[in-house]
Design a protein around this motif. Structure first.
Motif, PDB file in Angstrom:
ATOM      1  N   LYS A  85      85.188  36.307 -24.175  1.00 54.47           N
ATOM      2  CA  LYS A  85      84.962  35.132 -23.943  1.00 54.47           C
ATOM      3  C   LYS A  85      84.587  34.484 -25.603  1.00 54.47           C
ATOM      4  CE  LYS A  85      84.666  34.750 -18.762  1.00 54.47           C
ATOM      5  NZ  LYS A  85      84.001  34.686 -17.314  1.00 54.47           N
ATOM      6  N   GLU A  86      83.271  35.112 -25.912  1.00 55.20           N
ATOM      7  CA  GLU A  86      83.195  34.085 -27.033  1.00 55.20           C
ATOM      8  C   GLU A  86      83.959  34.463 -28.413  1.00 55.20           C
ATOM      9  OE1 GLU A  86      80.320  37.291 -28.231  1.00 55.20           O
ATOM     10  OE2 GLU A  86      78.651  36.475 -27.042  1.00 55.20           O
ATOM     11  N   ARG A  87      85.344  35.414 -27.954  1.00 60.66           N
ATOM     12  CA  ARG A  87      86.388  34.962 -28.837  1.00 60.66           C
ATOM     13  C   ARG A  87      87.635  34.529 -28.529  1.00 60.66           C
ATOM     14  NH1 ARG A  87      82.777  39.429 -29.660  1.00 60.66           N
ATOM     15  NH2 ARG A  87      82.756  40.426 -32.035  1.00 60.66           N
ATOM     16  N   GLY A  88      87.351  33.706 -27.599  1.00 59.90           N
ATOM     17  CA  GLY A  88      88.846  33.376 -27.282  1.00 59.90           C
ATOM     18  C   GLY A  88      89.485  34.030 -26.132  1.00 59.90           C
ATOM     19  N   GLY A  89      89.201  35.056 -25.719  1.00 57.05           N
ATOM     20  CA  GLY A  89      90.159  36.134 -24.420  1.00 57.05           C
ATOM     21  C   GLY A  89      89.298  35.893 -23.345  1.00 57.05           C
ATOM     22  N   ARG A  90      89.901  37.270 -22.982  1.00 60.61           N
ATOM     23  CA  ARG A  90      89.279  37.770 -21.418  1.00 60.61           C
ATOM     24  C   ARG A  90      89.798  38.906 -21.208  1.00 60.61           C
ATOM     25  NH1 ARG A  90      94.753  35.513 -17.537  1.00 60.61           N
ATOM     26  NH2 ARG A  90      96.064  36.020 -19.086  1.00 60.61           N
ATOM     27  N   LEU A  91      88.932  39.393 -19.837  1.00 58.40           N
ATOM     28  CA  LEU A  91      88.370  40.788 -19.699  1.00 58.40           C
ATOM     29  C   LEU A  91      89.122  40.619 -18.113  1.00 58.40           C
ATOM     30  CD1 LEU A  91      86.232  43.309 -20.503  1.00 58.40           C
ATOM     31  CD2 LEU A  91      86.049  43.048 -18.490  1.00 58.40           C
TER      32      LEU A  91
END
Length: 123
Positions: A85-91
């Motif tokens: 999330k910090e990098r603009g993504g998702r898990l």
């Protein structure tokens, strides 16, 4: 540009008995296996750290091969989710085992990691 902000994926760690990484369409799939506990969660963390090191990571954690998963594994998932999330993504998590579903509900993490039943089709 720092390596953490680079769009290129670092080389994934070598596969081990507890985790392996592969590309699947637009996703990075980290497949966990065996028992993920205090002694083995670090092996999964290595793969998730690499998978979440890029800008806008889209990571699927496949837990369908896991026989046991405890709070050490949950800690690793939470850390990797925060990094993504910090990098603009998702898990996202892929899990079909009712025991893992119960663990996510009991820990209050169901809404954070609502499991997918299968790996979705590539975009």
């Amino acid at each position: 540009m720092t390596p953490e902000s680079d769009d290129r994926a670092p080389e994934p760690p070598a596969a081990n008995p507890y985790a392996r990484t592969r590309a699947d369409g637009g996703f990075t799939v980290v497949a966990a296996a065996g028992e993920i506990d205090l002694a083995t969660a670090g092996f999964l963390a290595e793969h998730l750290d690499a998978a979440t090191a890029t800008a806008r990571p889209d990571v699927l954690v496949d837990l369908r091969g896991v026989a046991f998963f405890d709070c050490s594994g949950l800690r690793v998932l939470c850390r990797a989710d925060s990094r993504a999330k910090e990098r603009g993504g998702r898990l996202r998590v892929v899990a079909d085992d009712p025991r893992l579903h119960r663990l996510l509900r009991a820990s209050g993490l169901w809404t954070r990691f609502t499991p997918l039943p299968v790996i979705p089709r590539a975009r």
